[in-house]
Write an enzyme that holds these catalytic residues in place. Sequence first.
Site, PDB file in Angstrom:
ATOM      1  N   ARG A 270       0.665  -0.971   0.475  1.00 45.88           N
ATOM      2  CA  ARG A 270       0.093  -0.147  -0.127  1.00 45.88           C
ATOM      3  C   ARG A 270       0.715   1.143  -0.013  1.00 45.88           C
ATOM      4  NH1 ARG A 270      -2.810  -3.759   1.433  1.00 45.88           N
ATOM      5  NH2 ARG A 270      -1.197  -4.400   2.791  1.00 45.88           N
ATOM      6  N   THR A 271       1.550   1.033   1.139  1.00 41.65           N
ATOM      7  CA  THR A 271       3.017   2.652   0.893  1.00 41.65           C
ATOM      8  C   THR A 271       3.750   3.136   0.121  1.00 41.65           C
ATOM      9  OG1 THR A 271       2.255   2.495   3.683  1.00 41.65           O
ATOM     10  CG2 THR A 271       4.470   4.176   2.394  1.00 41.65           C
TER      11      THR A 271
ATOM     12  N   ARG B 204      11.609   3.510   3.143  1.00 51.23           N
ATOM     13  CA  ARG B 204      10.878   3.168   3.851  1.00 51.23           C
ATOM     14  C   ARG B 204      12.111   2.243   4.559  1.00 51.23           C
ATOM     15  NH1 ARG B 204       5.968  -0.831   4.476  1.00 51.23           N
ATOM     16  NH2 ARG B 204       5.126   0.672   5.006  1.00 51.23           N
TER      17      ARG B 204
ATOM     18  N   LYS C 269      26.670  -3.538  -2.391  1.00 51.57           N
ATOM     19  CA  LYS C 269      27.781  -3.277  -2.463  1.00 51.57           C
ATOM     20  C   LYS C 269      28.298  -2.629  -1.495  1.00 51.57           C
ATOM     21  CE  LYS C 269      26.965  -3.168  -7.599  1.00 51.57           C
ATOM     22  NZ  LYS C 269      27.008  -1.588  -8.878  1.00 51.57           N
TER      23      LYS C 269
ATOM     24  N   HIS D 256       4.883   6.291  11.296  1.00 50.23           N
ATOM     25  CA  HIS D 256       4.692   5.881   9.488  1.00 50.23           C
ATOM     26  C   HIS D 256       3.840   7.012   9.812  1.00 50.23           C
ATOM     27  CE1 HIS D 256       3.270   4.683   6.380  1.00 50.23           C
ATOM     28  NE2 HIS D 256       2.892   2.987   6.245  1.00 50.23           N
TER      29      HIS D 256
END
Length: 359
Positions: free
Chosen positions: A54-55, A104, A83, A132
């Site tokens: 969703r986000t 995120r 890396k 959030h």
Amino acid sequence: MMPQSHIIDLDSYTTDEWNMITELAQRIMKNPSYYHSRCSGKVMATLFYEPSTRTQMSFQTAMLRLGGTIIGFDNPSVSSVSKGENLKDTTKIVSSYADILVIRNPMEGSARAASLTADCPVINAGDGGHLHPTQTLTDMLTLKCEKGRLCGLKIGLCGDLRNGRTVHSLLKALSRYENNEFVLISTPQLALPSYIKDILNARGCSYKEVNSLEEVIGELDVLYMTRIQKERFSCEAEYEKQKSIFLLDAEKMKKARPDMIVMHPLPRVDEITMEVDDDPRAMYFKQAKYGVFVRMALIICVLENRLGTGKGLCGKLHSDVCCKNPKCITRTEKYLPHTFITRGDILECEYCDERILLD
Ligand code: NCD
């Protein structure tokens, strides 16, 4: 460079600024085509170091529906992160390619850390179990549209209150409105962190902690269900003990008020049975839709510099002190300045809010 509005913690902004975003979202909902080229020529980067449906997709949809374009990754193993590139370098580079950066990351305080080096505004799309903010804007829009207000509500929050970042951000926000009462429904192991309880106390909010959903469901205007956050447990056995304790089913819904709404940030695992989906009080799918409109509004407000600059690091540097939280971003990104806010005899980490008692 113009001062930038990073969206790391909603608490850095005023309730008037929150209202500006949710009111714009309501206008966009009424007339989306009016906004379809508002961000044309702008690029949004989404850096997702953790899974998301969703986000990430609602941010991307929001930008595309505003006429902008998107770049980014949702699997850091296919980027230079694999890396060994640090967050600072990735942020520095990607923010020079994009006009707005959505991040995120599983480490707490990571979005704040990214904002220190970014050349464009950074939006926190979830930093570990910490915060959030854009889910909270989604939740506030849902409450405004479905309950007509953000104050005078009795809100039950149920499930993993310890690790649920959506719960932390939502409580910090709703505690700034008058006459809200919170019922915290969890096991003692998954209880709300004490720093959030301290915020509720400092703001004079009434709350109680209980361990039975059934006993309190009839009192609530809003029930905010959450899943048990498996990925935040240090061992599988501990998760197994905590999962499936709270279950919302049709039987319990019979005890709820006819105008109570059920919210959930999603994903649902097994805490709400599917039969509840057909109950008109189940608001979680609609809630996810509101998320697109509120993110459209947020992108406009940030790109058009309509918000203040929020709060950067303003604590004191304590180079010799290490944050005790093993999930704090300062543990893995060693170059970050160790800054803390002093509260009496406590030092509070400016990235993850962990507290250290001074001796
Ligand atoms: C939440 C999250 O990622 O914190 N989901 C979301 O953003 N809609 C809740 C969760 O993962 O349980």
